[in-house]
Scaffold this motif. Sequence first.
Motif, PDB file in Angstrom:
ATOM      1  N   HIS A  11       0.915  -1.252  -0.021  1.00  0.00           N
ATOM      2  CA  HIS A  11       0.004   0.005  -0.033  1.00  0.00           C
ATOM      3  C   HIS A  11       0.900   1.147  -0.209  1.00  0.00           C
ATOM      4  O   HIS A  11       2.082   1.232   0.363  1.00  0.00           O
ATOM      5  CB  HIS A  11      -1.012  -0.065   1.226  1.00  0.00           C
ATOM      6  CG  HIS A  11      -0.043  -0.064   2.552  1.00  0.00           C
ATOM      7  ND1 HIS A  11       0.433   1.189   3.032  1.00  0.00           N
ATOM      8  CD2 HIS A  11       0.110  -0.948   3.574  1.00  0.00           C
ATOM      9  CE1 HIS A  11       0.997   0.793   4.234  1.00  0.00           C
ATOM     10  NE2 HIS A  11       0.815  -0.566   4.273  1.00  0.00           N
ATOM     11  N   LEU A  28      -5.521   5.418   3.054  1.00  0.00           N
ATOM     12  CA  LEU A  28      -4.393   6.069   2.500  1.00  0.00           C
ATOM     13  C   LEU A  28      -4.527   7.599   2.436  1.00  0.00           C
ATOM     14  O   LEU A  28      -5.603   8.059   2.499  1.00  0.00           O
ATOM     15  CB  LEU A  28      -4.422   5.697   0.756  1.00  0.00           C
ATOM     16  CG  LEU A  28      -4.008   4.365   0.460  1.00  0.00           C
ATOM     17  CD1 LEU A  28      -4.399   4.184  -1.009  1.00  0.00           C
ATOM     18  CD2 LEU A  28      -2.717   3.883   0.932  1.00  0.00           C
ATOM     19  N   MET A  36       0.001   4.945  -5.417  1.00  0.00           N
ATOM     20  CA  MET A  36      -0.603   3.817  -5.738  1.00  0.00           C
ATOM     21  C   MET A  36      -0.863   3.893  -7.087  1.00  0.00           C
ATOM     22  O   MET A  36      -0.805   2.933  -8.120  1.00  0.00           O
ATOM     23  CB  MET A  36      -1.763   3.196  -4.962  1.00  0.00           C
ATOM     24  CG  MET A  36      -1.329   2.980  -3.697  1.00  0.00           C
ATOM     25  SD  MET A  36      -0.042   1.449  -3.269  1.00  0.00           S
ATOM     26  CE  MET A  36      -1.432   0.151  -3.891  1.00  0.00           C
ATOM     27  N   THR A  51      -6.839  -8.760  -1.995  1.00  0.00           N
ATOM     28  CA  THR A  51      -6.769  -7.756  -1.187  1.00  0.00           C
ATOM     29  C   THR A  51      -6.493  -7.995   0.166  1.00  0.00           C
ATOM     30  O   THR A  51      -7.387  -8.814   0.869  1.00  0.00           O
ATOM     31  CB  THR A  51      -7.165  -6.253  -1.343  1.00  0.00           C
ATOM     32  OG1 THR A  51      -6.980  -5.249  -0.843  1.00  0.00           O
ATOM     33  CG2 THR A  51      -8.649  -6.684  -1.158  1.00  0.00           C
ATOM     34  N   ARG A  56      -6.339   0.583   3.674  1.00  0.00           N
ATOM     35  CA  ARG A  56      -4.964   1.067   3.057  1.00  0.00           C
ATOM     36  C   ARG A  56      -4.739   0.293   1.941  1.00  0.00           C
ATOM     37  O   ARG A  56      -4.013   0.625   1.043  1.00  0.00           O
ATOM     38  CB  ARG A  56      -3.874   1.244   4.024  1.00  0.00           C
ATOM     39  CG  ARG A  56      -3.245   0.162   4.744  1.00  0.00           C
ATOM     40  CD  ARG A  56      -2.081   0.764   5.661  1.00  0.00           C
ATOM     41  NE  ARG A  56      -1.691  -0.320   6.907  1.00  0.00           N
ATOM     42  CZ  ARG A  56      -2.218  -0.877   7.802  1.00  0.00           C
ATOM     43  NH1 ARG A  56      -3.242  -0.532   8.137  1.00  0.00           N
ATOM     44  NH2 ARG A  56      -1.454  -1.936   8.241  1.00  0.00           N
ATOM     45  N   CYS A  57      -5.186  -0.751   1.895  1.00  0.00           N
ATOM     46  CA  CYS A  57      -5.058  -1.851   0.803  1.00  0.00           C
ATOM     47  C   CYS A  57      -6.433  -1.713  -0.198  1.00  0.00           C
ATOM     48  O   CYS A  57      -6.284  -1.878  -1.229  1.00  0.00           O
ATOM     49  CB  CYS A  57      -4.409  -3.171   1.262  1.00  0.00           C
ATOM     50  SG  CYS A  57      -3.034  -3.215   2.010  1.00  0.00           S
TER      51      CYS A  57
END
Length: 204
Positions: A11, A28, A36, A51, A56-57
Amino acid sequence: MTTTVFDLIRHGEPAGGPMYRGHKDDPLSERGWQQMRAAIRDRDQWDAILTSPLLRCRQFAETLGERLQRPVTVAPAFKEISFGDWEGLTREQVSDRFGNHQARFWRDAENHPPPNAETVQAFHQRIGDAWQQWSLALQGQRVLLVCHGGVIRMVLAHVLGLTPGRAMAGFQVPYASRSRVRLDHSEYGLLSSLIHHGPLDHEP
């Protein structure tokens, strides 16, 4: 022979700045979104996207899946390691509160886990089980896994035959960096190879 390719991407920068984040579920930052987006190339092609469940991912993975029209699966076992009592603290705060425990952890994570944390051995086992499950379930496909620095370290530990402690301290995994692992399934067994780890500019 059947070949499976996994691209693992960490991430980008999370909101809140540098800290032991672990299971702390920050999204994020705007810079993280930019990192990203910059890490994905026009020529990238995947059959499936996995994921971590953490924001954040997951938020980026779902956005990318919509854009590429590819299925996105949340895989809870690919969550980051829990840092226990260190979560939400900066390295400086951990040093102030826990003395030299932080230095001992990074020298020998297997014998000096943070208080109330997931041990690196248990983390290694969790990631290994998930890696085996998904590499079999998605055999023959090209897969993107959006995950964490610790998760990438443990995958590489399994691919390269490293101890969990050595892998935890042995790799730099910057925000939005990518690693590629190739799995060749043949009548003679499984051959796992690290194809790339590092800046995107040098990826084949």
